[in-house]
Design a protein around this motif. Structure first.
Motif, PDB file in Angstrom:
ATOM      1  N   LEU A  45       0.831  -1.205   0.000  1.00  0.00           N
ATOM      2  CA  LEU A  45       0.000   0.000   0.000  1.00  0.00           C
ATOM      3  C   LEU A  45       0.867   1.257   0.000  1.00  0.00           C
ATOM      4  N   VAL A  46       1.876   1.293   0.875  1.00  0.00           N
ATOM      5  CA  VAL A  46       2.665   2.527   0.928  1.00  0.00           C
ATOM      6  C   VAL A  46       3.531   2.670  -0.311  1.00  0.00           C
ATOM      7  N   LYS A  47       3.924   1.544  -0.904  1.00  0.00           N
ATOM      8  CA  LYS A  47       4.687   1.665  -2.144  1.00  0.00           C
ATOM      9  C   LYS A  47       3.807   2.243  -3.248  1.00  0.00           C
ATOM     10  N   CYS A  48       2.508   1.996  -3.179  1.00  0.00           N
ATOM     11  CA  CYS A  48       1.599   2.645  -4.126  1.00  0.00           C
ATOM     12  C   CYS A  48       1.536   4.149  -3.846  1.00  0.00           C
ATOM     13  N   LEU A  49       1.518   4.519  -2.556  1.00  0.00           N
ATOM     14  CA  LEU A  49       1.513   5.946  -2.203  1.00  0.00           C
ATOM     15  C   LEU A  49       2.774   6.623  -2.722  1.00  0.00           C
ATOM     16  N   MET A  50       3.889   5.899  -2.584  1.00  0.00           N
ATOM     17  CA  MET A  50       5.198   6.459  -2.943  1.00  0.00           C
ATOM     18  C   MET A  50       5.417   6.485  -4.445  1.00  0.00           C
ATOM     19  N   GLY A  51       4.566   5.757  -5.168  1.00  0.00           N
ATOM     20  CA  GLY A  51       4.783   5.675  -6.605  1.00  0.00           C
ATOM     21  C   GLY A  51       5.806   4.630  -7.008  1.00  0.00           C
ATOM     22  N   VAL A  52       6.269   3.819  -6.028  1.00  0.00           N
ATOM     23  CA  VAL A  52       7.176   2.724  -6.384  1.00  0.00           C
ATOM     24  C   VAL A  52       6.391   1.695  -7.184  1.00  0.00           C
ATOM     25  N   TYR A  53       5.175   1.411  -6.752  1.00  0.00           N
ATOM     26  CA  TYR A  53       4.253   0.584  -7.529  1.00  0.00           C
ATOM     27  C   TYR A  53       3.169   1.487  -8.074  1.00  0.00           C
ATOM     28  N   GLN A  54       2.592   1.050  -9.187  1.00  0.00           N
ATOM     29  CA  GLN A  54       1.436   1.742  -9.710  1.00  0.00           C
ATOM     30  C   GLN A  54       0.215   0.945  -9.287  1.00  0.00           C
ATOM     31  N   ALA A  55      -0.729   1.586  -8.633  1.00  0.00           N
ATOM     32  CA  ALA A  55      -1.929   0.883  -8.190  1.00  0.00           C
ATOM     33  C   ALA A  55      -2.731   0.431  -9.400  1.00  0.00           C
ATOM     34  N   ASP A  56      -3.366  -0.748  -9.287  1.00  0.00           N
ATOM     35  CA  ASP A  56      -4.199  -1.222 -10.387  1.00  0.00           C
ATOM     36  C   ASP A  56      -5.541  -0.493 -10.402  1.00  0.00           C
ATOM     37  N   ALA A  57      -5.928   0.026  -9.248  1.00  0.00           N
ATOM     38  CA  ALA A  57      -7.140   0.839  -9.207  1.00  0.00           C
ATOM     39  C   ALA A  57      -6.985   1.832  -8.068  1.00  0.00           C
ATOM     40  N   GLY A  58      -7.732   2.913  -8.147  1.00  0.00           N
ATOM     41  CA  GLY A  58      -7.684   3.887  -7.065  1.00  0.00           C
ATOM     42  C   GLY A  58      -6.817   5.073  -7.415  1.00  0.00           C
ATOM     43  N   VAL A  59      -6.864   6.060  -6.564  1.00  0.00           N
ATOM     44  CA  VAL A  59      -6.141   7.289  -6.850  1.00  0.00           C
ATOM     45  C   VAL A  59      -5.547   7.850  -5.549  1.00  0.00           C
ATOM     46  N   VAL A  60      -4.402   8.489  -5.668  1.00  0.00           N
ATOM     47  CA  VAL A  60      -3.774   9.137  -4.515  1.00  0.00           C
ATOM     48  C   VAL A  60      -3.877  10.647  -4.730  1.00  0.00           C
ATOM     49  N   ARG A  61      -4.387  11.367  -3.734  1.00  0.00           N
ATOM     50  CA  ARG A  61      -4.492  12.820  -3.869  1.00  0.00           C
ATOM     51  C   ARG A  61      -3.577  13.477  -2.853  1.00  0.00           C
TER      52      ARG A  61
END
Lengths: 353, 506
Positions: B49-65
């Protein structure tokens, strides 16, 4: 997916290499398509060219194993050429010493001497790396030069046949003490050695506890030590077996092709064997297939010069380009999956937004 | 004056690896200037989850604001531009370079030619306001784990990170160091200069330092709330969602037997050729767990490597029941000697070999795995692996996956199954076996260690987690500077004395 990768990537690399080589040919003034047609014809176009190919494939089979066996234990060996040369020297010395004995005895002695010489040569280089931290790549490279110098010393000195004037060589083997040919062909029995060696190597690395131990040491030395495997012994044995194969290739060159020891021993089969091992991803069965392919390339070198007026070294250029692309392709394993992932991710994201 | 921290909002984040939904529709809102904990078991999807926040991973769905505007996904650089920074579980410093070099190197706008004088002035100014001090000139390789962790955090502050994500930062620290580091961050949060997202599974840290908490279970949102409104029991219930696996194994009263594992004046060098183990004598008897406590970098690593056969002793030797022990297969088998080293993937597994193959590393050369004297029976390796995977609940349960693809906890389970499955362990040496694992896995491992001891084995447990040793050891030594400097038992243990001995002031 993984299986498809292990076939697609090498073939993709070869295709890319051939395109670059095609550009090279075009620059050199030849039509690339015709060059490839000639390559095919000279390597595999007729029974005659197949024979040429197989003759060149036999040392390649064995030299390919010289790199792929130690690679299982995690050591990169490139001293194949040196091992082949000392193997050839061992073979001719043993052969000349046992000329008075029955041919089978002489040939067996030659084979054993060649394998011992080549095996110890590579085992030494591997032991240097394992016990003293000297990279086997460096020591292997330097030992190649040493082997060639040693060969020149022997064929111009103690072993020299005085009747060999311009091309110094050792005394020859008598015709009945040489390796036989398959009847009606100029393919010698050496190819059998290579094929059998590949099959044995395959069983050894894939189906035995020894092969499993090698895979462990090659995969993670610290783990191998933890579970009590004798890592040093394992890698040195792997080096010895690889070197023994290259040594045997030297024996084949002496006993089947040249009939004596001379400079032709240093014909580059050892170096091409490294290419074979990498092309086959260090798999003994892969070596079996790739050696024939590369053997065909080597066989067609002369044809390029005759038919397209390309320089003699053209085939070396092709080898070099292929080698580069094969090494490059090693870095893309596993990437296609990630790429596919990212793409599917982008789609899912687009839908979500 | 620093800019205030941004508001970070993640909405409906999902991340899929292969067939596995690692993070499933998780949302998270972090107001500026909060200390937020992300709790969850091993494999609950916290790191993903935090790697998605960090942009290390790209989330398959959802958005970070960030402050209301959607962040371009899949770009750590973008996250950095918004002042989001992360301290990873594993250090990302370059060991051969100095602290100053590492700090300067991290700057995204590093010029081609570095004006070191100016950089040093800037660094010194920065350090004046920094909470903890480090020597700019020391090489990272010479720092302890705690100091390295501090440098990692200083690096983030130096880069003007305003939203700091910490992935289990205290797993390498002593309790005092952990309190110091988290306390400092807490003060920055209270001063309104920083937001912190702390990934952890230590309730103590959540209770002591965090404002609010989000709990994940198997990739899904399992609860959230303000820490003041929660207690460890409620959070544990959220994390587990089910009864803990198995019953705790009780320690049978110590019935110390004959001396089994003995180290005799063992000396060893570290990688730089300096003596790291200064002649250690140690006896572990049948049916006892002997713990070695200490701050990392005091010779434990080298000592362990000598015992595991991964490093040669410069002098001294090891005996089992009075017989010389060497790390050969024959003697390991004869002495029924097993080791659980730290960092199992690096020390005890072959990452690209399959899970089943890794489980068979101790037995592959014995029948039924060995046939006709030298052939390998692959089918029996696969079957054996399947049994062990089931018995030790390794996930995912496929034996043919490379072990390097498994999560840390599952690698440890696979290795445990190999080292402890035979049931005939006489000597067991373990080093930080619970490092980075969630409490369920920790309980599981502690139970196995106690079980092994109850069966009469000699267990040597080297751990940087003093609580762990106090909980399960029968005797505890403190190692400092390559010597055993103190001996005690959990009952008589005086934490102040142990702490002083660990710190080397004896």
């Amino acid at each position: 997916m993984k299986r498809a990768e292990s076939i697609l990537i090498p073939f993709g690399a070869i295709a890319a290499g051939m395109i670059v080589f095609g550009i090279f040919c075009a620059l050199a003034g030849a039509n690339p398509l015709l060059v490839y047609a000639s390559l095919w014809k000279a390597g595999f176009g007729s029974w005659y060219s197949w024979q040429n190919t197989l003759v060149r494939a036999s040392p390649l089979l064995l030299c390919g194993l010289c790199t792929s066996l130690p690679a299982r234990a995690g050591i990169i060996v490139i001293g194949n050429e040196g091992a082949l040369v000392v193997g050839g020297l061992g073979a001719i010395s043993a052969g000349l010493a046992t000329l008075s004995m029955p041919p089978w005895f002489c040939l067996v002695t030659m084979g054993i001497a060649a394998m011992l010489c080549g095996g110890l040569w590579i085992a030494f280089s591997v032991a240097l790396q394992h016990y003293r931290g000297v990279s086997a790549v460096i020591s292997g490279l330097l030992l190649n030069y040493l082997a060639i110098a040693f060969m020149n010393q022997l064929i111009e000195g103690p072993l020299r046949d005085p009747s060999s004037l311009n091309n110094p060589a050792t005394y020859p083997l008598t015709p009945d003490h040489r390796l036989a040919y398959f009847s009606g062909t100029h393919v010698h029995h050496g190819i059998l050695f290579g094929v059998i060696a590949c099959l044995i190597a395959w069983i050894l690395v894939d189906r035995t506890t020894f092969g499993f131990s090698l895979k462990i040491s090659g995969g993670n030395v610290r783990t191998a030590q933890l579970v009590g495997l004798p890592v040093g012994k394992l890698v040195v044995i792997a080096g010895f077996l690889g070197g023994a194969c290259a040594g045997l290739a030297g024996m084949i060159e002496v006993a089947a092709v040249h009939g004596r020891g001379n400079e032709s021993l240093n014909a580059g089969y050892g170096y091409v064997g490294i290419l074979v091992a990498f092309l086959s991803r260090q798999s003994p069965l892969g070596v079996l297939v790739v050696s024939v392919m590369v053997g065909g390339l080597l066989a067609s070198g002369g044809m390029l010069q005759r038919a397209h007026d390309l320089p003699d070294a053209t085939i070396t250029v092709l080898q070099g380009i292929l080698f580069l692309f094969i090494l490059l392709s090693d870095t893309v394993y596993g990437r296609f999956r990630t790429r596919a992932h990212i793409n599917s991710g982008v789609k899912a994201n687009a839908v979500a937004v | 004056m620093r800019q205030p921290p941004p508001e970070i909002e993640a909405v409906g984040i999902s991340k899929i690896f292969g067939a596995l939904k690692v993070v499933d529709d998780v949302s998270l809102r972090l107001a500026p200037g909060t200390f937020h904990a992300l709790l969850g078991e091993n494999g609950a999807g916290k790191s993903t989850l935090v790697k998605c926040l960090m942009g290390v991973y790209q989330a398959d769905a959802g958005v970070v604001r960030v402050d209301g505007t959607p962040m371009h996904a899949g770009s750590p650089r973008e996250a950095r531009r918004h002042g989001i920074g992360m301290v990873f579980q594993h250090f990302t410093l370059i060991p051969s370079m100095t602290v100053a070099e590492n700090l300067v190197l991290a700057r995204p706008d590093l010029p081609l030619i570095i004006d070191w004088k100016a950089e040093f002035t800037r660094l010194r100014d920065f350090l004046k306001q920094a909470p903890f001090q480090v020597d700019l000139e020391s090489h990272i390789a010479n720092l302890s784990a705690g100091q390295k962790q501090k440098v990692e955090i200083l690096k983030e502050l130096y880069l003007e990170t305003r939203f700091l994500i910490l992935d289990e930062p205290t797993s390498v620290l002593t309790p005092q160091e952990a309190d110091e580091v988290l306390g400092f961050l807490r003060r920055l949060v209270e001063a309104g200069e920083l937001s912190v997202l702390l990934i952890t599974h230590k309730f103590r840290e959540v209770m002591a330092f965090c404002d609010s908490v989000t709990v994940l279970r198997r990739g899904r949102f399992a609860g959230a709330g303000r820490v003041t409104a929660l207690d460890p029991e409620r959070m544990a219930a959220m994390m587990m969602g089910e009864a803990p696996e198995g019953r705790r194994v009780d320690k049978v009263p110590a019935k110390r037997g004959a001396a089994l594992l003995q180290l005799h004046a063992l000396r060893a060098m570290d990688d730089n050729g300096l003596e790291a183990v200064h002649g250690i004598d140690l006896t572990v008897h049948e049916g006892e767990i002997v713990g070695i406590a200490g701050v990392s970098g005091n010779g434990q690593k080298e000592l362990l490597e000598v015992i595991a056969g991964q490093r040669a002793a410069t002098s001294g030797h090891i005996t089992v029941s009075g017989e010389l022990h060497l790390p050969t297969r024959a003697l390991l088998r004869k002495h029924r000697f097993f080791v659980l080293p730290e960092e199992p993937l690096r020390n005890a597994a072959v990452p690209r070999m399959s899970v089943a193959e890794n489980i068979a590393l101790r037995v592959f050369d014995k029948p039924p795995f060995r046939e006709a004297g030298f052939l390998l029976n692959r089918a029996s390796i696969v079957n054996f692996g399947r049994d062990m995977i089931q018995k030790f609940s390794v996930r995912p349960p496929q034996g043919d996956a490379p072990i390097g693809d498994l999560s840390g906890g599952n690698v440890q389970r696979a290795i445990l199954s190999r080292e402890l499955s035979s049931g005939e362990v006489r000597v067991l040496v373990a080093a930080n076996p619970c490092f980075g694992l969630d409490f369920k896995a920790v309980d599981f491992i502690h139970d196995r260690l106690i079980e092994t001891r109850n069966r009469g084995a000699a267990v040597l447990l080297v751990s940087e987690d003093l609580d762990e040793l106090l909980e399960i050891a029968d005797r505890i030594y403190v190692i400092s500077g390559g010597n055993l400097v103190h001996e005690t038992t959990p009952v008589d243990a005086d934490l102040a004395v142990i702490g002083r001995q660990m710190a080397g002031s004896h």
